[in-house]
Every structure is written in structure tokens, then in C-alpha cells.
Design an enzyme around this catalytic site. Structure first.
Site, PDB file in Angstrom:
ATOM      1  CD  GLU A 243      -2.833  -0.984   2.504  1.00 19.59           C
ATOM      2  OE1 GLU A 243      -2.667  -0.048   3.318  1.00 19.59           O
ATOM      3  OE2 GLU A 243      -3.706  -1.851   2.636  1.00 19.59           O
ATOM      4  CE  LYS A 245       4.960   4.829   7.028  1.00 21.80           C
ATOM      5  NZ  LYS A 245       4.685   6.161   7.538  1.00 21.80           N
ATOM      6  CG  PHE A 335      -4.790   2.082   6.294  1.00 25.09           C
ATOM      7  CD1 PHE A 335      -4.728   1.333   7.457  1.00 25.09           C
ATOM      8  CD2 PHE A 335      -4.437   3.429   6.334  1.00 25.09           C
ATOM      9  CE1 PHE A 335      -4.334   1.922   8.650  1.00 25.09           C
ATOM     10  CE2 PHE A 335      -4.039   4.027   7.527  1.00 25.09           C
ATOM     11  CZ  PHE A 335      -3.987   3.265   8.685  1.00 25.09           C
TER      12      PHE A 335
HETATM   13  P1  AMP Z   1       5.354   5.050  11.260  1.00 24.79           P
HETATM   14  O1  AMP Z   1       4.590   6.108  11.989  1.00 24.79           O
HETATM   15  O2  AMP Z   1       6.528   5.527  10.481  1.00 24.79           O
HETATM   16  O3  AMP Z   1       5.649   3.879  12.182  1.00 24.79           O
HETATM   17  O4  AMP Z   1       4.396   4.427  10.163  1.00 24.79           O
HETATM   18  C1  AMP Z   1       3.154   3.878  10.457  1.00 24.79           C
HETATM   19  C2  AMP Z   1       2.096   4.908  10.223  1.00 24.79           C
HETATM   20  O5  AMP Z   1       1.950   5.182   8.846  1.00 24.79           O
HETATM   21  C3  AMP Z   1       0.716   4.479  10.642  1.00 24.79           C
HETATM   22  O6  AMP Z   1       0.509   4.661  12.025  1.00 24.79           O
HETATM   23  C4  AMP Z   1      -0.181   5.365   9.802  1.00 24.79           C
HETATM   24  O7  AMP Z   1      -0.442   6.574  10.485  1.00 24.79           O
HETATM   25  C5  AMP Z   1       0.670   5.712   8.589  1.00 24.79           C
HETATM   26  N1  AMP Z   1       0.177   5.162   7.306  1.00 24.79           N
HETATM   27  C6  AMP Z   1       0.191   5.815   6.138  1.00 24.79           C
HETATM   28  N2  AMP Z   1      -0.293   5.054   5.150  1.00 24.79           N
HETATM   29  C7  AMP Z   1      -0.640   3.868   5.691  1.00 24.79           C
HETATM   30  C8  AMP Z   1      -1.191   2.658   5.176  1.00 24.79           C
HETATM   31  N3  AMP Z   1      -1.489   2.493   3.887  1.00 24.79           N
HETATM   32  N4  AMP Z   1      -1.378   1.623   6.046  1.00 24.79           N
HETATM   33  C9  AMP Z   1      -1.079   1.757   7.359  1.00 24.79           C
HETATM   34  N5  AMP Z   1      -0.558   2.881   7.899  1.00 24.79           N
HETATM   35  C10 AMP Z   1      -0.339   3.934   7.079  1.00 24.79           C
END
Ligand code: AMP
Length: 570
Positions: A243, A245, A335
């Protein structure tokens, strides 16, 4: 329990030097608490009235609290202020100046009174709140007044995180690992530790197991692990969904008939800040009841592009919502689906959850489905990743096709691959401040030369040091930071901090800062990742970027495990 008795326990927690001591004292509180009211003890020990998503704001500013102390002690406002400057803690000012009154209210009386103070609103509310706080202080012993004042100031800060409280609950009923897992599972789906404790105390393990997913109670979010290449991802989870991000903020949307609630990643309710998502949900979701997740991003209608993160994040503000929603409307890229029409979807496989998600969202302005592809080919994954990056997205999240939604857990069911992991350490790291050093040389006049920063050890529920950071702020901001940290200074090492380095001033682990570093190195001085004979890990050339992160709590900083992984990826 008399409030003065609870205050005695709180003093013991504050002077605890080890986490185990803290757990033991907390468990004693829980054991002696009235079972029907155990939830209130749990919330109170977390410095709050209720779970994070229902947090009542007490609404007493510093000036108002000073007024109350003045009235309760007979000191003038000027004298209270003078002593506050000297002692640095209004709680102590209250304790030292209150007379040993005859009354010693129960904890439950105090809790109820605090709730009533929070509820006072409208005309005359300032006077009403000051007056009620004065009366409440007069109903307790001086030691009690100290904790009431700290509580209303939002500075109780015992340092007991959720994991600490779960362990204390387990100890209080003299049960082991299995119960701890059951409590954790229940907490992960209802996000309400008070509720979990109450079920345990009134209905036993059976009651805890009966806690179900329910619209209105946020589910603790699933989190992603990270890897550095498409090849590693495919080797790890095989054929997977990839997916986009999106770089915005996470929303968990709860719809129950006509009511919509939105929760942040930290489980706070943010519904009021996001009117267009509420509207979009009502318009586009074809279900009476549903819980789903997405990432919200501000979209520029003129150019058809997304605004940068800095613009998006402003949408979480409480003020000027209408204007902001018009100027920077949000889209929500959905998502995951966690619940639908009375049924929890957490244990269903990813592919089924997302298939149903696509079926219940009607096409429209606000809610979109996160873009994705399914592949088992690393080259294809690489191409998709490059394409996403080119479009200005952060990267991709690969998802295991048959995995359940594991609430509150970070594992390889979701794997992120971000632009910044590749090559050098360009990712930023969030640390929690646990102490600071008085300046040397040119910095003497500032009174602060560097901070001691720690990351979170999830397994042991401790904060372990990873860096001494002495650059990145202007002189003015260093002084400002010192002022903020001094309010959380504590004479001894906080119980949940593990450190070989002794800073000049210990600071309770409350404030989160973001740092950038050149690389991660092994170090005998830092306890992050340190094992018996092996050195720990440290940040090389760390510098602060930005100011204190209001959106992150101490347990939200990077983890020891992540630091070790980043080290391996360099
Ligand atoms: P991180 O904060 O770097 O650990 O990345 C995870 C976060 O990315 C999640 O908590 C979401 O807020 C965000 N995110 C963005 N796109 C997606 C997606 N397609 N699926 C899940 N999380 C996503």
C-alpha cells in the site's frame, strides 16, 4: 481509602528507585482499593479522570490554583507566588502551608469533587472552580493537598505507564504471565485500563475475557516494523499487499448509526477538529455500525496535490476549525476495517477485511481507499515503491495477506519501507529527556549544556539512554527548554530510567524531542541495547530538530529494538 493513605502510597512511588518497587506499591494501592471503584484509582494514578478518549479537562490554570492555595492557607497571592518560585512546585507550597485540618476525606470523595470541578462551566466558572478547589484542599491533610494540586495542574506524573499498571494489577491479584496477557489483550481492544481493572476485580478473568470491541471505545492501533529492501520484505512475508504510505495523521473512525467519532493514534478524541471527515463518513459509509482506519491528508484542490505534513498536522488544532477545513480540506485514505455491524473484524485476515472495506465505502469526495498492489516479486515492489516516492509519498507499507489485525502490537504483519531508510541514517529519532547537564564554558550562563535522551525498552518497560544531545537549539531556546525541564526535575533517578550516566539534573521522562544523527554506534556508556558483556548503542553527532513534541508521550519514542535494527541497516 482515605485520601491521606493514598497520598502516603504516592510518596512511596515517587521515591521508588526501581521499577519493581513502583509496581509493588501500585499493587498495594489496588489491593486496598474498593473493588467497585478500582477504575477511578487506575485513572487517578495515570494523572487523569477517565481513559484517554474521555479525558475531562479540569480547567484550572496556574493563576487560579495560586488563588485557591492562597485562600486555603491564608497566605497572600504574592507569598504563594514567592514560595512557588523558590520551591518550583505548587504542590509543595500547599503542603507546607496547609494546617493539619481535622478532616481527611476519602479518595472517592476527592475524585468526585475533581470531576465536579471539571464540570463547572459558563459564567462565573473561574470563581466557582477556585472556590471548589479551596474547599477540597481544606478537606484533606497537607500531604493530600500536595497531590490534589499536582493533579489539577496536570503534574501528578508518577511515571507509571500502561504496562506498569497492568503488571501491578497482575501482582495485586497474585497471578502470573497468563493473566498479564489476558489483561493486555482486553486493554488493546478497549483502550480503557480502568474498565479492564474493574472487570478483573468484580468478575475475575472471565469478565476480562468478555470485553468486546465496541464503537466509542478506540482500539489500540496496530503498528509497522521496518525493513530496508523489497527483497527482505518478500523473503519475510512472501506474496503481500503493498500500500502507499501516506504522510498525514492516523484516524480511527467509529460510526454508530448517525454518530461519528474520530480518534487519534494516541486515542484522543479529535472529532471536533475534523468536520469534513465526519460528513464524509455519514455520506459514504454504507453501514449502520463500523470502525475503520485511514490516514488523513490536506489536499490542495487548486493543484491537485497534497500539502506537506507541516500543513496537514495543523488540522489537529482545536481553533478556527471551520476556516481551516475550508482552506485545507482533508482526504482520508482508508486502509483497514476493524468492526462491522456488531462483528469484530480483528481476527479476520487482511485480505477479507480490506475487501469488505472497499464494499462499504461509496465513491465520494473525502473517503478514498488507500492505493495498493499485490505482488510476490521484489522488482515489481521496487518499481511501485519508486513510483510512490516520485509522487511525493513517503514510501510503502507491505502487509501480510493472511494476518489478523493485531491491536496494540508492532510486528511484521505490516512492514514499512520509507525513502529515508535507504543508505545513510536520514531517519529522525524520537527520544525522551531523562536529565540534563549544566553548561560548561560558553554555556555556563545558560545553565544547560546538553540533555540526556533515552529510548523505550518495550519488553522491560524501561527508558534506556541513547544520547547526550548538546546542539540544535538557539541560546534562547536552550534556556526555554531548561525552564520546562526544571519543572519536572527530580532529586533521584526516576524508577523506570536505566542509565550509567549521571546527569547534573534528573528529569522525569515526560518530554519527547526529535533528533537527527549521523549514525548509530556501539557504546559502553549508553544502556540502550546493552547486555551483560556487550556494549549498548548510541547516536553519533545527535542534534535536536524542532521543539518538544506535544503529540507524543514517553512510550511513543523510538524503541531499543528499532535502534538496533537501524544500526544493522546502516
Ligand atoms: P510510522 O509512523 O513511520 O511507524 O508508520 C506507520 C504509520 O503510517 C501508521 O501509524 C499510519 O499513520 C501511517 N500510514 C500511512 N499510510 C498507511 C497505510 N497504507 N497503512 C497503514 N498505515 C499507514
Amino acid at each position: 481509602m482515605k485520601f491521606s493513605v493514598l497520598a502516603g502510597f504516592l510518596e512511596k512511588i515517587e521515591s521508588a528507585t526501581k521499577r519493581s518497587e513502583m509496581v509493588r506499591v501500585l499493587s498495594e494501592i489496588f489491593r486496598e482499593a474498593e473493588a467497585e471503584e478500582i477504575d477511578k484509582y487506575v485513572y487517578f494514578c495515570q494523572g487523569a479522570l477517565g481513559p484517554p478518549f474521555k479525558r475531562t479537562v479540569i480547567g484550572l490554570g496556574e493563576k487560579m490554583i495560586i488563588q485557591s492555595i492562597s485562600r486555603a492557607t491564608g497566605l497572600t497571592v504574592q507569598d504563594v507566588t514567592k514560595q512557588y518560585i523558590k520551591l518550583g512546585d505548587l504542590g509543595l507550597v500547599a503542603e507546607e502551608n496547609m494546617g493539619e485540618g481535622k478532616e481527611d476525606a476519602d479518595f472517592l470523595y476527592v475524585y468526585g469533587a475533581l470531576q465536579s470541578i471539571a464540570e463547572i462551566s459558563g459564567k462565573g466558572s473561574v470563581e466557582g472552580k477556585i472556590n471548589s478547589l479551596t474547599k477540597l484542599m481544606e478537606k484533606t491533610k497537607p500531604k493530600g493537598a500536595k497531590y490534589i494540586v499536582r493533579f489539577v495542574e496536570g503534574k501528578l506524573r508518577l511515571g507509571a505507564g500502561e504496562a506498569t499498571i497492568i503488571e501491578a494489577l497482575t501482582v495485586s491479584v497474585k497471578r502470573g504471565r497468563e493473566l498479564k496477557n489476558t489483561l493486555e489483550r482486553a486493554f488493546n481492544i478497549c483502550s480503557d485500563l480502568g474498565l479492564v481493572a474493574k472487570k478483573l476485580f468484580l468478575e475475575g478473568v472471565k469478565g476480562v475475557k468478555e470485553i468486546k470491541v465496541k464503537p466509542g471505545n478506540p482500539i489500540r492501533p496496530a503498528l509497522a516494523e521496518r525493513l530496508t529492501s523489497p527483497r527482505e520484505i518478500i523473503d519475510k512475508i512472501g506474496r503481500c499487499a503493498v500500500e502507499s504510505k501516506y504522510d498525514g495523521f492516523r484516524c480511527q473512525v467509529h460510526k454508530k448509526e448517525l454518530e461519528v467519532k474520530i480518534f487519534s493514534r494516541r486515542l484522543e478524541e479529535i472529532t471536533d477538529a475534523l468536520p469534513e471527515i465526519v460528513k464524509g463518513t455519514k455520506k459514504q459509509i454504507k453501514a449502520e455500525e463500523a470502525i475503520f482506519e485511514g490516514e488523513a491528508l490536506a489536499f490542495n484542490e487548486e493543484t491537485g496535490e497534497f500539502y506537506p505534513f507541516q500543513v496537514t498536522i495543523q488540522r489537529k488544532r482545536k481553533y478556527g476549525v471551520k476556516e481551516m477545513a475550508e482552506e485545507f480540506p482533508l482526504k482520508l485514505f482508508c486502509f483497514d476495517l476493524l468492526y462491522l455491524e456488531g462483528t469484530s473484524y480483528l481476527d479476520k485476515p487482511y485480505i477479507e477485511r480490506t475487501k469488505t472495506l472497499m464494499e462499504i465505502i461509496k465513491p465520494g469526495e473525502t473517503l478514498k481507499i488507500a492505493e495498493r498492489m499485490i505482488t510476490e516479486n521484489p522488482e515489481e515492489l521496487e518499481k511501485y515503491f519508486e513510483d510512490r516516492v516520485e509522487k511525493g509519498l513517503e514510501g510503502i507499507i507491505a502487509k501480510r495477506i493472511d494476518a489478523p489485525y493485531q491491536a496494540g502490537s508492532r510486528n511484521f504483519n505490516w512492514i514499512k519501507l520509507k525513502r529515508s531508510y535507504r543508505g545513510k541514517l536520514t531517519d529522525t529519532i524520537d527520544i525522551v529527556v531523562v536529565g540534563y547537564f549544566k553548561g560548561r564554558g560558553k554555556r555556563v550562563k545558560l545553565g544547560i549544556g546538553a540533555i540526556l535522551g533515552a529510548v523505550y525498552d518495550e519488553e522491560k518497560d524501561l527508558f534506556r539512554t541513547v544520547a547526550k544531545v548538546g546542539s540544535g537549539l538557539s541560546e534562547e531556546n536552550w534556556m526555554k527548554l531548561k525552564g520546562v525541564l526544571d519543572k519536572e526535575a527530580t532529586p533521584n533517578k526516576p524508577a523506570r530510567v536505566d542509565s550509567l550516566i549521571e546527569p547534573d539534573v534528573w528529569v522525569k521522562p515526560v518530554y519527547v524531542l526529535t533528533v537527527k544523527a549521523d549514525e548509530i554506534t556501539r557504546s559502553p556508556n549508553h544502556t540502550c541495547g546493552m547486555k551483560n558483556s556487550e556494549p549498548g548503542y548510541a547516536l553519533r553527532f545527535p542534534r535536536l530538530i524542532g521543539w518538544i513534541r506535544g503529540d507524543k508521550g514517553p512510550e511513543d519514542v523510538n524503541t531499543v529494538k528499532e535502534i538496533i535494527e537501524m544500526y544493522k541497516m546502516q
